[in-house]
Design a protein around this motif. Structure first.
Motif: not given
Length: 200
Positions: A142, A145-146, A149, A171, A175-176
């Motif tokens: 998590s 994901s925040d 990138n 993920l 996001a991945r």
């Protein structure tokens, strides 16, 4: 010659007469009396021994027979006692052998119970570790994901591959994909390949 034969027959007849008229009936009457007395419950053999022991020559024979019988009984009893003693020794050895076997089995049972208890504790600790590790990976996923990138891609490239794959599994898909987009193509291809192989 015929006269000599008649005189011999006359001499033999009184002997036969005495045998068949006195001796044989006397023996028959004695046997019959013994049978009747025995049937009525009289101890004829005991009476004969008691009466015979007062007669000088007969008493020696009766006492000798009695001593031999007692010695035979004594020898038989001693043999029986020796047999029983050896049997008791064998049984005692079997009992001690069985007791040692029981002790060994009880010790083995205790060892198995201790191993089972230790195994239960280890499995519960292992399950606890797996649960806490899974929770940590979810928390890290998590966080990634925040995260930005490009920074996440740089961090992934410096981490161990197994940990990266574990985090990638938790993920979200978008996001991945964004993290793979920010990575160098070779590293992204390698992580994708490992991720696919892990999920199969």
């Amino acid at each position: 010659m015929a006269a000599d034969m008649n005189s011999k027959k006359k001499k033999m007849n009184p002997i036969l007469w005495f045998l068949f008229t006195i001796v044989v009936p006397f023996i028959a009457v004695m046997i019959l009396a013994l049978i009747i007395l025995t049937v009525t419950g009289v101890d004829v053999a005991g009476w004969a021994k008691r009466t015979g022991s007062s007669i000088p020559v007969v008493s020696d024979v009766i006492s000798a027979d009695k001593e031999e019988g007692e010695q035979q009984k004594k020898a038989t009893l001693q043999e029986t006692i020796a047999d029983k003693d050896s049997e008791i020794n064998q049984l005692n050895q079997q009992v001690s052998s069985l007791e040692s076997t029981i002790d060994e089995m009880e010790q083995e049972i205790l060892k198995l119970e201790q191993n089972e208890t230790t195994g239960d504790e280890m499995s519960s600790e292992h399950e606890g570790k797996e649960t806490s590790q899974t929770d940590s990976i979810k928390t890290m996923a998590s966080s990634f994901s925040d995260m930005d990138n490009e920074k996440a891609a740089q961090i992934f490239q410096s981490m161990e591959e197994d940990l990266v794959i574990a985090i990638l599994e938790h993920l979200p898909d978008d996001a991945r994909g964004e993290i793979f987009e920010a990575m160098e193509p070779d590293a992204a291809a390698e992580y994708t390949q490992q991720f696919v192989n892990q999920t199969e």
